[in-house]
Scaffold this motif. Structure first.
Motif, PDB file in Angstrom:
ATOM      1  N   ASN A 180       1.539   1.521 -12.694  1.00 31.05           N
ATOM      2  CA  ASN A 180       1.989   0.429 -13.039  1.00 31.05           C
ATOM      3  C   ASN A 180       3.144   0.950 -14.437  1.00 31.05           C
ATOM      4  O   ASN A 180       2.233   1.305 -15.065  1.00 31.05           O
ATOM      5  N   TYR A 181       4.360   0.504 -14.277  1.00 28.96           N
ATOM      6  CA  TYR A 181       5.480   0.767 -15.477  1.00 28.96           C
ATOM      7  C   TYR A 181       6.009  -0.915 -16.459  1.00 28.96           C
ATOM      8  O   TYR A 181       5.783  -1.954 -15.224  1.00 28.96           O
ATOM      9  N   ASP A 226       4.809  -2.019  -9.676  1.00 31.38           N
ATOM     10  CA  ASP A 226       3.795  -1.334  -9.390  1.00 31.38           C
ATOM     11  C   ASP A 226       3.222  -0.576  -8.576  1.00 31.38           C
ATOM     12  O   ASP A 226       4.065  -0.823  -7.083  1.00 31.38           O
ATOM     13  N   ALA A 227       2.227   0.687  -8.056  1.00 28.75           N
ATOM     14  CA  ALA A 227       2.723   1.182  -6.976  1.00 28.75           C
ATOM     15  C   ALA A 227       0.922   1.379  -6.478  1.00 28.75           C
ATOM     16  O   ALA A 227       0.537   1.503  -7.438  1.00 28.75           O
ATOM     17  N   LYS A 247       6.092  -2.666  -4.757  1.00 31.82           N
ATOM     18  CA  LYS A 247       6.457  -4.109  -5.368  1.00 31.82           C
ATOM     19  C   LYS A 247       7.034  -4.003  -6.905  1.00 31.82           C
ATOM     20  O   LYS A 247       6.331  -3.308  -8.100  1.00 31.82           O
ATOM     21  N   THR A 248       8.251  -4.474  -7.017  1.00 35.29           N
ATOM     22  CA  THR A 248       8.337  -4.701  -8.520  1.00 35.29           C
ATOM     23  C   THR A 248       9.079  -6.408  -8.865  1.00 35.29           C
ATOM     24  O   THR A 248       9.052  -7.405  -7.638  1.00 35.29           O
ATOM     25  N   LYS A 258       8.633  -6.173  -2.173  1.00 39.20           N
ATOM     26  CA  LYS A 258       7.420  -5.636  -1.977  1.00 39.20           C
ATOM     27  C   LYS A 258       7.463  -5.026  -0.949  1.00 39.20           C
ATOM     28  O   LYS A 258       8.064  -5.538   0.036  1.00 39.20           O
ATOM     29  N   ILE A 259       7.269  -3.726  -0.928  1.00 41.72           N
ATOM     30  CA  ILE A 259       7.111  -2.867   0.224  1.00 41.72           C
ATOM     31  C   ILE A 259       5.805  -2.365   1.142  1.00 41.72           C
ATOM     32  O   ILE A 259       4.802  -1.901  -0.173  1.00 41.72           O
ATOM     33  N   GLY A 260       4.651  -2.685   1.745  1.00 41.09           N
ATOM     34  CA  GLY A 260       3.588  -2.652   1.940  1.00 41.09           C
ATOM     35  C   GLY A 260       3.370  -2.008   3.565  1.00 41.09           C
ATOM     36  O   GLY A 260       4.287  -2.506   4.574  1.00 41.09           O
ATOM     37  N   TYR A 261       2.292  -1.346   3.778  1.00 37.24           N
ATOM     38  CA  TYR A 261       2.157  -0.164   4.415  1.00 37.24           C
ATOM     39  C   TYR A 261       0.747   0.549   4.970  1.00 37.24           C
ATOM     40  O   TYR A 261      -0.336   0.482   4.378  1.00 37.24           O
ATOM     41  N   VAL A 262      -0.200  -0.462   6.100  1.00 40.26           N
ATOM     42  CA  VAL A 262      -0.913  -0.002   6.503  1.00 40.26           C
ATOM     43  C   VAL A 262      -1.185   0.640   7.721  1.00 40.26           C
ATOM     44  O   VAL A 262      -0.662  -0.153   8.510  1.00 40.26           O
TER      45      VAL A 262
END
Length: 410
Positions: free
Chosen positions: A96-97, A110-111, A156-157, A173-177
């Motif tokens: 995270n930043y 956050d990644a 996400k940012t 936010k981009i999420g992949y499952v």
């Protein structure tokens, strides 16, 4: 420990089932490590890693009476005492930043990455006895081995700053499952595992969620206002593959049961807080949310309780949506009273249905809708060094569903 009871009448037969389900944790270990690095007064970067490993066993045992209904006499007794040994591990990593300056401007990035692994080995004997339970007639024994792997990646940012006498927040936010379940069923004959390709299958599922939101809140004289909206695009793909016997050609053919979905949802929210009188504050909120099916609830594999009862997922299960409005009063910072109404579409419900005339399966389906009115009252009592927190809650729920017309409408 839990007790499972199921009584059902199918054709000329009554199945009266009583089963005890016991879960035991053989071992479990957790770990966690992390660090933050302060680049300068405005910027911080950090990371964290955590996870666990565990071994759990689920044991089932109990009798099922199989009764001939016309004479109400016990025909035979089924004793199914199996166990499912499930070893699991998961690891989660985050980097995270954060950038923050005086005056309220802040940026967070956050990644995340998570990996879950489950190795399940279920042994399931079915022993049939005479009506008295003292003479064993025959046995059918099965073994189910089901490795499961789940990978989750998200970025996400969030950005927040002062805006027009209030606070503005925007984010994405981009999420992949990705999940992979490989179910292997074996018939245990004379102590040997014989692969059953008719009952074996593999389920792969991917889900991509792209979301963005904007939120604004501001304090006015006597009240506070918050409004926001979140937009989500969901793209999911699931495929159940295996071999299925074709009686016409007397050969095995590929079985393919697929899920393909691509949809956009909008989720507004709003809140008003009336605080002109600090001794009696009122709040009015509205929100809309989504609850997606668990990955295992979409998985069409079978988990046997015994030879006549099993659980399986539903590839057609849709998300459920909830709209809720709530009115809350806080009196003298202690007595809190909340009255809410929620309307839920496509409600998740666990139902028992029939298959192959004499067998039953437990699965999840979508009911049409549910309406709920709820009241909650809480108050903390304090006397010297003692404190007691009391809470009263009550709700009224109304369900409606249609599973094919006639008596299937509830």
């Amino acid at each position: 420990e839990s007790i499972f009871k199921l009584y059902r009448e199918q054709g000329d037969t009554i199945f009266d089932q009583n089963q005890r389900i016991v879960s035991r944790n053989k071992y479990g270990h957790n770990y966690k490590a992390g660090a933050d690095f302060f680049i300068n007064k405005k910027s911080t970067i950090g990371f964290i890693v955590n996870g666990n490993v565990s071994d759990n066993v689920v044991e089932t045992e109990g009798p099922m009476q199989i009764i001939y209904q016309p004479t109400n006499t016990v025909d035979r007794l089924l004793i199914a005492s199996g166990d499912n040994d499930s070893k699991s591990s998961n690891v989660n990593a985050n980097i995270n930043y954060r950038y923050a300056v005086t005056g309220g401007t802040e940026l967070n990035i956050d990644a995340d990455y998570g990996k879950f692994s489950i190795r399940s080995n279920q042994f399931q004997p079915n022993d049939y006895y005479n009506a008295g339970g003292n003479i064993k007639l025959y046995s059918n024994v099965y073994r189910m081995i089901s490795p499961t792997d789940i990978d989750i990646v998200s970025v996400k940012t969030d950005y927040e700053r002062n805006f027009y006498k209030g606070k503005l927040g925007i984010g994405a936010k981009i999420g992949y499952v990705k999940t992979d379940n490989d179910f292997k069923r074996y018939d245990v004959i004379s102590g040997n595992d014989v692969y059953d390709k008719d009952k074996s299958n593999r389920f792969k599922y991917t889900e991509n969620i792209n979301a963005g939101y904007i939120n604004y809140n501001r304090a006015f004289k006597g009240f506070m206002l918050q409004v926001g909206v979140r937009v989500e695009n969901t793209i999911s793909d699931g495929r159940s593959t295996g071999l299925q016997y074709d009686n016409t050609t007397s050969t095995y053919k590929n079985f393919d049961s697929s899920i393909h979905r691509n949809y956009v949802d909008v989720f507004p929210s709003a809140a008003l807080t009336f605080n002109k009188n600090p001794m009696s504050q009122f709040g009015l909120t509205f929100s809309r949310r989504i609850d997606r099916p668990a990955y295992q609830d979409l998985n069409p594999f079978e988990f046997k309780l015994d030879e006549y009862t099993f659980q399986r997922g539903n590839t057609l299960l849709r998300p459920q949506y909830t709209n809720i409005i709530s009115l809350t009063n806080t009196y003298k910072y202690k007595l809190t009273t909340s009255l809410s109404y929620s309307h839920v579409n496509d409600v998740f419900a666990q139902l028992v249905d029939t298959a192959d005339k004499s067998k039953s399966f437990i699965t999840r389906k979508n009911l049409a809708k549910r309406d709920v009115v709820a009241l909650n009252i809480s108050y903390p009592f304090m006397y010297k060094t003692y404190m007691m927190f009391t809470n009263f809650s009550g709700n009224y729920s109304s369900y409606k569903a249609d599973f094919g017309g006639g008596s299937r409408i509830i």
